[in-house]
Write an enzyme that holds these catalytic residues in place. Structure first.
Site, short mmCIF file in Angstrom:
data_model
loop_
_atom_site.label_atom_id
_atom_site.label_comp_id
_atom_site.label_asym_id
_atom_site.label_seq_id
_atom_site.Cartn_x
_atom_site.Cartn_y
_atom_site.Cartn_z
N HIS A 183 0.81 -1.21 0.00
CA HIS A 183 0.00 0.00 0.00
C HIS A 183 0.85 1.28 0.00
CE1 HIS A 183 -3.36 -2.75 0.57
NE2 HIS A 183 -3.96 -1.83 -0.15
N CYS B 127 -9.81 -1.35 -11.11
CA CYS B 127 -9.27 -0.30 -10.24
C CYS B 127 -7.95 -0.70 -9.60
CB CYS B 127 -10.28 0.09 -9.17
SG CYS B 127 -10.68 -1.25 -8.05
C1 PEP Z 1 -6.83 -4.30 -5.53
O1 PEP Z 1 -6.72 -5.24 -4.74
O2 PEP Z 1 -6.48 -4.35 -6.73
C2 PEP Z 1 -7.40 -3.01 -5.06
C3 PEP Z 1 -7.70 -2.07 -5.91
O3 PEP Z 1 -7.55 -2.82 -3.73
P1 PEP Z 1 -6.37 -2.61 -2.66
O4 PEP Z 1 -5.10 -2.38 -3.43
O5 PEP Z 1 -6.76 -1.45 -1.82
O6 PEP Z 1 -6.36 -3.89 -1.91
#
Ligand code: PEP
Ligand code: MG
Length: 753
Positions: free
Chosen positions: A360, A673
């Site tokens: 993240h 996304c």
């Molecule tokens: C994903 O897992 O691709 C996503 C968009 O969510 P996160 O990165 O917040 O887990």
């Protein structure tokens, strides 16, 4: 067995604490000669300038003059043979082996019994450890012991070597990790010092010796007082000798060599934490060398004491206020919240020993347009504070102490990148449309208020993913309904007239909440996302209430549910969302619209249930980060497997195709996304699949638009078919990259190239 593990642990710990590579190697040869009762031990390491040559770096039991003078090419002699075959050799008559080459004047003729094993890290042979003796063949246990030790020591040796090479003053040194967030930076390293452990204290010099001495003495005094207080408090509940331990600790701090040595270090110009670290390590080392088990254990007491004082010291140290203009944040494990400590206009880059592009912190860096290099196993973190760095977030490398040639080269790249950015600015007001006129909707991923203005300016058509966990992570308790209402209202208002997809809380995994600790062996397979919020409906309900109330009168809210793995979770979530809507309607006496509700498709089980899921929701959004992690069984944060993490893997592409086909049956809209949506090569692949809504970090938006405007949907469809015949992600990446290059757009994935 227990003693073997004990011995192994002791050697590895000692090597990890050794001040440099030479000391580490001497330690290994001495320990092995003792533990395996051998007559001689030698360690060869691959030469830095020619890894095909093994150079004798340390020996014990042979003529010490041969160190640094004996070399073996791959395949040459016994050592070269072990290195070339990456396999152990266990011989009772070494001189009788056809590859044997005598080292003259070494004394090894007296020791014909030979055992050698390769030292391997990340598939590279770093060197060879060999032991020899006059009689008694090495048995299986001994061979297994040496192999285990070599495997365990490989990473320590790699790191120590890297630190050693780096410590040559002003010498340029390259380190390699994985690409975390695109971009490049030239700047100055600032090492994060959370002070949680002694090993992570960075080296630093001080100009204010008096201030360092005062804060050290102050920290020691506070710990002493605490210890005496604890001994008093425990008197009724603990036996006398346990209480005495606290007093003994306090005694050690009231004078003597622990204090004197640290003050000496400070007087030499070192800041208090690193001077204290060195003193504690030296004292602990002396104890750990003692044969007496009881005394050896005292090393841990010294470290425990060391940690207590260190914590106090770190609290005393005022937080750094003057960040250099181009700060590159360095740490063992830089986290998303660390970014908040550096003023946005000073932060130029991030480099972290752990993590990958899907961590993240890397996603956040991407959102902020800051290059990041992640997962650099041999990053000499402690020695980097204040050191000049060049960061290349495109290929995941960094240069420590860059020479003038590199600085010139990267200044040139940065200028070219700037020029590309300028060109891209022209695209802001233009529609994202393929050359055969297929419109693509481009949205932004957000979670920070600072994203809003750049997002609007970049021409985004809404927010495709708002990660609500960020406001939860920066507090020390769950945000109230009112606090959440204000945050959601502000984003819904800012993007009025455009859809805003607010995702319900997705904590767990690598997104912890300090005030809601979860301890699990496998956090990514554990209590995460909707699994937590459905088990805690009070958290879910508060959040959905804040969202729906914030939407009143604006009506651009869409709600997205993370980590959906089956129908039951959707049934429960929809039930609660409907109930909240009814409640608010009743309370306000006004008509309250139910927002569109979508499911994230990021858990493999959801791929196989796509038609069922689509029958229950208004849209689905593919989370390529988690989908890749779970499909490929590659932890998105683990640098050991970061090279395997690729959302362009054929299996991931096939899964996404299956989602698109399944959703098409019910005409359910599909968007993407995850990070792949903002990768120029990913854009090409996703468009080829027929996906027409992409949500990405704002920094990627214009690059994505450029790609969209340069290709036809027809050719991308054909290219995808070609990509799907290839067997691995590397080949798929090459295929797309070569097409991008043909169009003159190679600079979008690597400035200057
Ligand atoms: C994903 O897992 O691709 C996503 C968009 O969510 P996160 O990165 O917040 O887990
Ligand atoms: Mg996810």
């Amino acid at each position: 067995m227990a003693s073997m593990i004990h011995r192994l642990q002791r050697i590895v710990q000692e090597v990890n604490r050794a001040p440099d590579i030479d000391a580490a190697l001497v330690l290994i040869t001495e320990s092995l000669t003792r533990d395996l009762t051998t007559d001689a031990c030698t360690i060869f390491l691959a030469r830095e300038d020619d890894p095909e040559v093994m150079l004798l770096q340390a020996c014990n039991g042979l003529n010490p003059d041969i160190v640094g003078r004996v070399e073996r090419r791959l395949g040459e002699g016994l050592i070269g043979t072990i290195a070339a075959r990456a396999e152990a050799l266990n011989l009772v008559d070494a001189p009788g082996h056809k590859k044997f080459l005598l080292v003259p004047d070494s004394g090894e003729v007296d020791y014909p019994i030979f055992l050698g094993v390769p030292i391997i890290a990340h598939r590279d042979v770093l060197g060879v450890i060999a032991v020899q003796r006059a009689e008694n063949a090495f048995n299986e246990d001994e061979e297994a012991y040496l192999t285990t030790l070599a495997a365990q020591l490989a990473t320590s040796i790699e790191r120590a070597e890297s630190q050693g090479r780096f410590s040559t003053p002003q010498k340029t040194h390259m380190v390699k990790g994985v690409a975390g967030a695109p971009g490049m930076a030239i700047g100055q390293a600032i090492v994060l010092n959370r002070g949680v452990n002694l090993e992570s204290v960075p080296d630093k010099k001080t100009d204010d010796i008096e201030a360092e001495l005062t804060s050290f003495r102050e920290a020691v005094r506070k710990v002493c007082d605490e210890l005496v207080g604890q001994a008093e408090k425990m008197r009724d509940s603990l036996p006398e000798e346990e209480c005495a331990l606290f007093l003994a600790y306090a005694q050690m701090l009231s004078g003597g060599s622990l204090i004197d040595d640290t003050e000496k270090g400070i007087n030499q110009g070192n800041w208090a934490p690193s001077s204290w670290r060195d003193t504690v390590e030296q004292h602990a080392h002396v104890f750990s060398q003692m044969e007496d088990r009881y005394l050896a254990e005292r090393a841990n007491d010294i470290r425990d004491l060391g940690l207590r004082v260190l914590r106090k010291l770190m609290l005393e140290q005022s937080p750094l206020l003057d960040f250099p203009e181009r700060t590159i944040l360095v740490g063992d494990d830089v986290t998303a919240t660390d970014l908040a400590d550096v003023p946005a206009d000073c932060l130029s880059g991030i480099i972290s020993a752990h993590g990958s592009s899907a961590s993240h912190v890397a996603i956040l860096a991407h959102a902020l347009g800051i290059p990041a290099v992640m997962g650099v196993p041999n990053l000499p973190v402690k020695q980097l504070d204040g050191v000049p760095l060049v960061l290349d977030g495109y290929n995941g490398s960094a240069f420590i102490n860059p020479n003038q040639k590199l600085l010139d080269e990267y200044s040139q790249y940065l200028a070219e990148e700037e020029a590309i950015e300028q060109d891209l600015l022209e695209l802001k007001g233009k529609p994202a449309i393929t050359t055969d006129r297929r419109p693509i909707k481009l949205m932004v991923n957000s979670g920070l208020m600072s994203d809003y203005t750049p997002s609007l300016r970049s021409g985004a058509e809404g927010v495709g993913l708002y990660r609500t966990e960020i406001p939860f992570q920066i507090r020390d308790r769950f945000p109230s309904e009112e606090e959440q209402f204000l945050i959601y209202r502000s984003v819904l208002e800012t993007f009025e007239g455009m859809p805003v997809v607010l995702r319900t809380l997705d904590v767990g995994g690598d997104k912890p909440l300090s005030y809601f600790p979860i301890h699990e062996a496998n956090p990514f397979l554990g209590w995460r996302g909707v699994r937590i919020t459905l088990d805690h409906p009070e958290i879910f309900i508060t959040q959905v209430r804040a969202m729906i109330r914030a939407n009143q009168g604006i009506n651009n809210l869409e709600i997205l549910l993370p980590m959906i793995s089956g129908k039951a979770e959707l049934v429960d979530s929809l039930f609660l969302i409907n109930r909240v809507r009814d409640e608010i309607q009743e309370e306000s006496g006004e008509r309250v619209w139910l927002p569109k509700i979508g499911a994230m498709i990021e858990v493999p089980s959801a791929v196989y249930q796509i038609e069922d899921i689509c029958s229950m929701v208004d849209f689905v959004s593919i989370g390529t980060n988690d989908l890749t992690q779970y499909l490929l069984a590659v932890d998105r944060n683990n640098e050991n497997v970061a090279e395997l993490f690729s959302s362009l893997h054929p299996a991931v592409l096939k899964a996404m195709q299956q989602i698109v086909t399944g959703a098409a049956r019910s005409k359910t809209p599909v968007s993407v996304c995850g990070e792949l949506a903002g990768d120029p090569l990913g854009v090409m692949a996703l468009l080829g699949m027929g996906i027409d809504t992409l949500s990405m970090s704002v920094g990627s938006l214009l690059r994505a638009k450029k790609v969209i405007m340069s290709f036809s949907y027809a050719e991308l469809t054909e290219l995808l078919q070609q990509a799907l015949t290839l067997s691995d992600s590397f080949m798929i990446r090459e295929l797309y990259a070569s097409k991008l290059d043909e169009r003159g757009l190679g600079g979008l994935i690597r400035a200057g190239k």
